[in-house]
Design a protein around this motif. Structure first.
Motif, PDB file in Angstrom:
ATOM      1  N   PRO A   1       0.804  -1.225   0.000  1.00 11.54           N
ATOM      2  CA  PRO A   1       0.000   0.000   0.000  1.00 11.54           C
ATOM      3  C   PRO A   1       0.838   1.277   0.000  1.00 11.54           C
ATOM      4  O   PRO A   1       0.485   2.258  -0.673  1.00 11.54           O
ATOM      5  CB  PRO A   1      -0.812  -0.120   1.300  1.00 11.54           C
ATOM      6  CG  PRO A   1      -0.884  -1.596   1.555  1.00 11.54           C
ATOM      7  CD  PRO A   1       0.435  -2.126   1.105  1.00 11.54           C
ATOM      8  N   SER A   2       1.960   1.289   0.710  1.00 14.95           N
ATOM      9  CA  SER A   2       2.777   2.506   0.768  1.00 14.95           C
ATOM     10  C   SER A   2       3.438   2.784  -0.586  1.00 14.95           C
ATOM     11  O   SER A   2       3.516   3.938  -1.015  1.00 14.95           O
ATOM     12  CB  SER A   2       3.827   2.411   1.876  1.00 14.95           C
ATOM     13  OG  SER A   2       4.720   1.330   1.655  1.00 14.95           O
ATOM     14  N   ALA A   3       3.894   1.729  -1.269  1.00 19.74           N
ATOM     15  CA  ALA A   3       4.507   1.917  -2.592  1.00 19.74           C
ATOM     16  C   ALA A   3       3.462   2.382  -3.604  1.00 19.74           C
ATOM     17  O   ALA A   3       3.744   3.206  -4.484  1.00 19.74           O
ATOM     18  CB  ALA A   3       5.154   0.618  -3.061  1.00 19.74           C
ATOM     19  N   LYS A   4       2.247   1.888  -3.468  1.00 12.01           N
ATOM     20  CA  LYS A   4       1.158   2.341  -4.341  1.00 12.01           C
ATOM     21  C   LYS A   4       0.879   3.822  -4.106  1.00 12.01           C
ATOM     22  O   LYS A   4       0.741   4.599  -5.061  1.00 12.01           O
ATOM     23  CB  LYS A   4      -0.103   1.516  -4.072  1.00 12.01           C
ATOM     24  CG  LYS A   4      -1.328   1.992  -4.866  1.00 12.01           C
ATOM     25  CD  LYS A   4      -2.586   1.228  -4.465  1.00 12.01           C
ATOM     26  CE  LYS A   4      -3.812   1.778  -5.191  1.00 12.01           C
ATOM     27  NZ  LYS A   4      -5.063   1.072  -4.788  1.00 12.01           N
ATOM     28  N   ALA A   5       0.809   4.208  -2.839  1.00  8.81           N
ATOM     29  CA  ALA A   5       0.519   5.602  -2.496  1.00  8.81           C
ATOM     30  C   ALA A   5       1.589   6.552  -3.041  1.00  8.81           C
ATOM     31  O   ALA A   5       1.289   7.700  -3.398  1.00  8.81           O
ATOM     32  CB  ALA A   5       0.407   5.749  -0.980  1.00  8.81           C
TER      33      ALA A   5
ATOM     34  N   PRO B   1      -7.229 -14.948  -3.005  1.00 11.69           N
ATOM     35  CA  PRO B   1      -8.256 -14.444  -2.093  1.00 11.69           C
ATOM     36  C   PRO B   1      -8.324 -12.918  -2.090  1.00 11.69           C
ATOM     37  O   PRO B   1      -7.296 -12.233  -2.140  1.00 11.69           O
ATOM     38  CB  PRO B   1      -7.802 -14.972  -0.723  1.00 11.69           C
ATOM     39  CG  PRO B   1      -6.999 -16.191  -1.049  1.00 11.69           C
ATOM     40  CD  PRO B   1      -6.287 -15.858  -2.332  1.00 11.69           C
ATOM     41  N   ASP B   2      -9.536 -12.385  -2.064  1.00 11.98           N
ATOM     42  CA  ASP B   2      -9.723 -10.934  -2.066  1.00 11.98           C
ATOM     43  C   ASP B   2      -8.992 -10.268  -0.915  1.00 11.98           C
ATOM     44  O   ASP B   2      -8.534  -9.123  -1.036  1.00 11.98           O
ATOM     45  CB  ASP B   2     -11.214 -10.596  -1.981  1.00 11.98           C
ATOM     46  CG  ASP B   2     -11.965 -10.935  -3.258  1.00 11.98           C
ATOM     47  OD1 ASP B   2     -11.306 -11.116  -4.308  1.00 11.98           O
ATOM     48  OD2 ASP B   2     -13.203 -11.038  -3.201  1.00 11.98           O
ATOM     49  N   SER B   3      -8.877 -10.968   0.212  1.00  9.79           N
ATOM     50  CA  SER B   3      -8.230 -10.392   1.381  1.00  9.79           C
ATOM     51  C   SER B   3      -6.729 -10.260   1.200  1.00  9.79           C
ATOM     52  O   SER B   3      -6.053  -9.664   2.038  1.00  9.79           O
ATOM     53  CB  SER B   3      -8.510 -11.261   2.619  1.00  9.79           C
ATOM     54  OG  SER B   3      -8.020 -12.575   2.425  1.00  9.79           O
ATOM     55  N   ALA B   4      -6.200 -10.802   0.105  1.00  7.97           N
ATOM     56  CA  ALA B   4      -4.743 -10.809  -0.093  1.00  7.97           C
ATOM     57  C   ALA B   4      -4.319 -10.060  -1.340  1.00  7.97           C
ATOM     58  O   ALA B   4      -3.267 -10.339  -1.913  1.00  7.97           O
ATOM     59  CB  ALA B   4      -4.243 -12.251  -0.154  1.00  7.97           C
ATOM     60  N   LYS B   5      -5.123  -9.095  -1.792  1.00 10.45           N
ATOM     61  CA  LYS B   5      -4.736  -8.366  -2.993  1.00 10.45           C
ATOM     62  C   LYS B   5      -5.365  -6.975  -3.025  1.00 10.45           C
ATOM     63  O   LYS B   5      -6.434  -6.748  -2.459  1.00 10.45           O
ATOM     64  CB  LYS B   5      -5.133  -9.146  -4.243  1.00 10.45           C
ATOM     65  CG  LYS B   5      -6.631  -9.380  -4.403  1.00 10.45           C
ATOM     66  CD  LYS B   5      -6.927 -10.379  -5.524  1.00 10.45           C
ATOM     67  CE  LYS B   5      -8.424 -10.642  -5.658  1.00 10.45           C
ATOM     68  NZ  LYS B   5      -8.706 -11.748  -6.604  1.00 10.45           N
ATOM     69  N   ASP B   6      -4.676  -6.074  -3.687  1.00 10.62           N
ATOM     70  CA  ASP B   6      -5.217  -4.744  -3.938  1.00 10.62           C
ATOM     71  C   ASP B   6      -6.277  -4.890  -5.022  1.00 10.62           C
ATOM     72  O   ASP B   6      -6.014  -5.493  -6.071  1.00 10.62           O
ATOM     73  CB  ASP B   6      -4.094  -3.817  -4.418  1.00 10.62           C
ATOM     74  CG  ASP B   6      -4.606  -2.463  -4.841  1.00 10.62           C
ATOM     75  OD1 ASP B   6      -5.020  -1.689  -3.963  1.00 10.62           O
ATOM     76  OD2 ASP B   6      -4.621  -2.193  -6.061  1.00 10.62           O
ATOM     77  N   PRO B   7      -7.482  -4.373  -4.826  1.00 12.38           N
ATOM     78  CA  PRO B   7      -8.553  -4.579  -5.805  1.00 12.38           C
ATOM     79  C   PRO B   7      -8.235  -4.052  -7.198  1.00 12.38           C
ATOM     80  O   PRO B   7      -8.777  -4.535  -8.197  1.00 12.38           O
ATOM     81  CB  PRO B   7      -9.755  -3.856  -5.186  1.00 12.38           C
ATOM     82  CG  PRO B   7      -9.182  -2.925  -4.166  1.00 12.38           C
ATOM     83  CD  PRO B   7      -7.944  -3.601  -3.661  1.00 12.38           C
ATOM     84  N   GLU B   8      -7.318  -3.080  -7.270  1.00 17.78           N
ATOM     85  CA  GLU B   8      -6.936  -2.530  -8.577  1.00 17.78           C
ATOM     86  C   GLU B   8      -5.740  -3.249  -9.200  1.00 17.78           C
ATOM     87  O   GLU B   8      -5.326  -2.926 -10.312  1.00 17.78           O
ATOM     88  CB  GLU B   8      -6.624  -1.041  -8.432  1.00 17.78           C
ATOM     89  CG  GLU B   8      -7.819  -0.211  -7.988  1.00 17.78           C
ATOM     90  CD  GLU B   8      -7.427   1.247  -7.767  1.00 17.78           C
ATOM     91  OE1 GLU B   8      -7.725   2.065  -8.664  1.00 17.78           O
ATOM     92  OE2 GLU B   8      -6.830   1.556  -6.726  1.00 17.78           O
ATOM     93  N   GLY B   9      -5.171  -4.200  -8.476  1.00 21.97           N
ATOM     94  CA  GLY B   9      -4.076  -4.988  -9.031  1.00 21.97           C
ATOM     95  C   GLY B   9      -2.693  -4.400  -8.856  1.00 21.97           C
ATOM     96  O   GLY B   9      -1.753  -4.813  -9.533  1.00 21.97           O
ATOM     97  N   TYR B  10      -2.537  -3.455  -7.926  1.00 18.07           N
ATOM     98  CA  TYR B  10      -1.206  -2.865  -7.719  1.00 18.07           C
ATOM     99  C   TYR B  10      -0.270  -3.806  -6.974  1.00 18.07           C
ATOM    100  O   TYR B  10       0.928  -3.776  -7.178  1.00 18.07           O
ATOM    101  CB  TYR B  10      -1.324  -1.543  -6.960  1.00 18.07           C
ATOM    102  CG  TYR B  10      -1.704  -0.384  -7.844  1.00 18.07           C
ATOM    103  CD1 TYR B  10      -0.726   0.410  -8.451  1.00 18.07           C
ATOM    104  CD2 TYR B  10      -3.042  -0.093  -8.104  1.00 18.07           C
ATOM    105  CE1 TYR B  10      -1.076   1.473  -9.281  1.00 18.07           C
ATOM    106  CE2 TYR B  10      -3.409   0.969  -8.925  1.00 18.07           C
ATOM    107  CZ  TYR B  10      -2.410   1.746  -9.515  1.00 18.07           C
ATOM    108  OH  TYR B  10      -2.755   2.777 -10.336  1.00 18.07           O
ATOM    109  N   TRP B  11      -0.804  -4.617  -6.066  1.00 20.64           N
ATOM    110  CA  TRP B  11       0.008  -5.611  -5.357  1.00 20.64           C
ATOM    111  C   TRP B  11      -0.880  -6.779  -5.003  1.00 20.64           C
ATOM    112  O   TRP B  11      -2.103  -6.661  -4.917  1.00 20.64           O
ATOM    113  CB  TRP B  11       0.640  -5.014  -4.087  1.00 20.64           C
ATOM    114  CG  TRP B  11      -0.329  -4.341  -3.152  1.00 20.64           C
ATOM    115  CD1 TRP B  11      -0.605  -3.005  -3.051  1.00 20.64           C
ATOM    116  CD2 TRP B  11      -1.192  -4.994  -2.190  1.00 20.64           C
ATOM    117  NE1 TRP B  11      -1.567  -2.767  -2.097  1.00 20.64           N
ATOM    118  CE2 TRP B  11      -1.949  -3.974  -1.551  1.00 20.64           C
ATOM    119  CE3 TRP B  11      -1.397  -6.308  -1.803  1.00 20.64           C
ATOM    120  CZ2 TRP B  11      -2.892  -4.234  -0.555  1.00 20.64           C
ATOM    121  CZ3 TRP B  11      -2.336  -6.593  -0.814  1.00 20.64           C
ATOM    122  CH2 TRP B  11      -3.062  -5.560  -0.206  1.00 20.64           C
TER     123      TRP B  11
END
Length: 366
Positions: free
Chosen positions: A107-111, A127-137
């Protein structure tokens, strides 16, 4: 980079749900052609003995014929992010195309605009709980806190946290770190609490209470547990990451015999994530690398290094995991209840556990 998992860990407090989605086996011919035109890929912080990466890299090179530039195998997650920043305008081999970092760095690298989105063809089985919904990580592999048991000394194998309170385990149970500073140990305390409490803050307090009882019963050993202390009998039961425990089992080669137990409740997990640099000199090779990592072959490559691939439950449910690998691991169903405490949950738990360990438990771990 991979000195420990203790700097990572987290996502939502959700069990890894199995996905029955069918994964496409291969990336597109267009992507393969574009990656081959680039000719190479630059990775960073991937030791060959970590999570099976040596075999995964070799299989990628053999399958697609690309050169792989491997930068600083011992770099940390922070070093990886700094390498992207330092090489924004560099199209040479010192600029990483991809990174494998602790979740907090995703999340910090995405920001900061340092990574680029890409959804692999097996996206729906992550799993949805293990990914950024936009596919960044997206998560690539994880471990859970388990009991590493010296079977030469311990005849009655504990199956869950509450079992450790029995008189059978006098002077037997140790942590793999000091819970006043070690994240692995802090999460072990949290895991014990999660066996009875779902709320992270309540679980931290419950975990402290558990270890206070364990210490009062004379079962807790205030020594940082390692393979040597396990083998010597000083700490015949160590609470640590399953991949470390499984590695010890192999290293000790039956002297003593080691059993690795994932507790029935309070299965706390930690994950690493993958991302593509927004400044990748070889963006198509980076995408192809991701396709390889998240293919059945790549995910099973992680499993060969005892790191559970993020698609583990999907692979288990669809019977894609070789029988010999399954036999080398605790039962697949033991991981179905894995809980990934969020970063916020972990930070709250850390605050409670580090500050209250001395007053509540009163054991000087060293």
């Amino acid at each position: 980079m991979k000195a420990s998992w203790t700097s990572v860990l987290s996502i939502s407090a959700l069990a890894l749900a199995a996905s029955a989605a069918t994964a496409r086996a291969e990336p597109s011919a267009e992507l393969i052609a574009a990656a081959k035109a680039e000719g190479e890929l630059t990775t960073i912080a991937l030791p060959h003995d970590w999570c099976g990466y040596g075999g995964v890299i070799d299989s990628f090179k053999a399958k697609y014929g690309l050169k792989v530039n491997e930068l600083n195998p011992d770099a940390s997650s922070g070093d990886e992010v700094e390498a992207i920043k330092a090489n924004k305008g560099n199209k040479g081999p010192q600029a990483p195309d991809v990174i494998d970092v602790g979740l907090s760095f995703g999340p910090s690298a995405k920001a900061e605009g340092l990574i680029a989105p890409y959804k692999v063809s097996t996206w729906d089985t992550i799993p949805d709980s293990a990914k950024d919904p936009e596919g960044y990580w997206y998560g690539d592999y994880y471990g859970v806190l388990a009991f590493e048991v010296n079977k030469d000394i311990v005849s009655k194998i504990p199956a869950d946290w509450k079992d450790l309170l029995a008189s059978d385990y006098a002077n037997s149970v140790a942590l793999a770190g000091d819970p006043r500073g070690s994240n692995q140990a802090i999460l072990a305390v949290l895991a014990a609490g999660l066996s009875t409490e779902k709320d992270a803050e309540k679980a931290a307090a419950a975990g402290l209470k558990f270890f206070a009882e364990l210490n009062k019963a004379g079962n807790f050993v205030p020594t940082i547990g390692k393979a040597a202390s396990l083998a010597q009998g000083a700490t015949p039961i160590i609470i640590r990451w399953d991949y470390n425990a499984l590695g010890d089992r192999d290293t000790l080669k039956g002297n003593p015999e080691v059993e690795v137990v994932v507790p029935k409740t309070g299965v706390a997990a930690g994950v690493y994530v993958q991302a593509i640099s927004a400044y990748a000199p070889h963006p198509n090779a980076a995408k192809l690398w991701m396709e390889h990592l998240y293919s059945d072959e790549g995910q099973i490559g992680y499993l060969k290094g005892y790191c559970h691939p993020i698609r583990f439950q999907n692979l288990a449910d669809t019977k894609k995991i070789p029988e010999d690998l399954l036999k080398a691991l605790p039962p697949a169903e033991a991981y179905a209840a894995a809980v990934f405490p969020s970063l916020d949950d972990q930070n709250k738990a850390k605050e409670i556990i580090t500050k209250q360990w001395d007053s509540v438990v009163g054991a000087n771990v060293k």
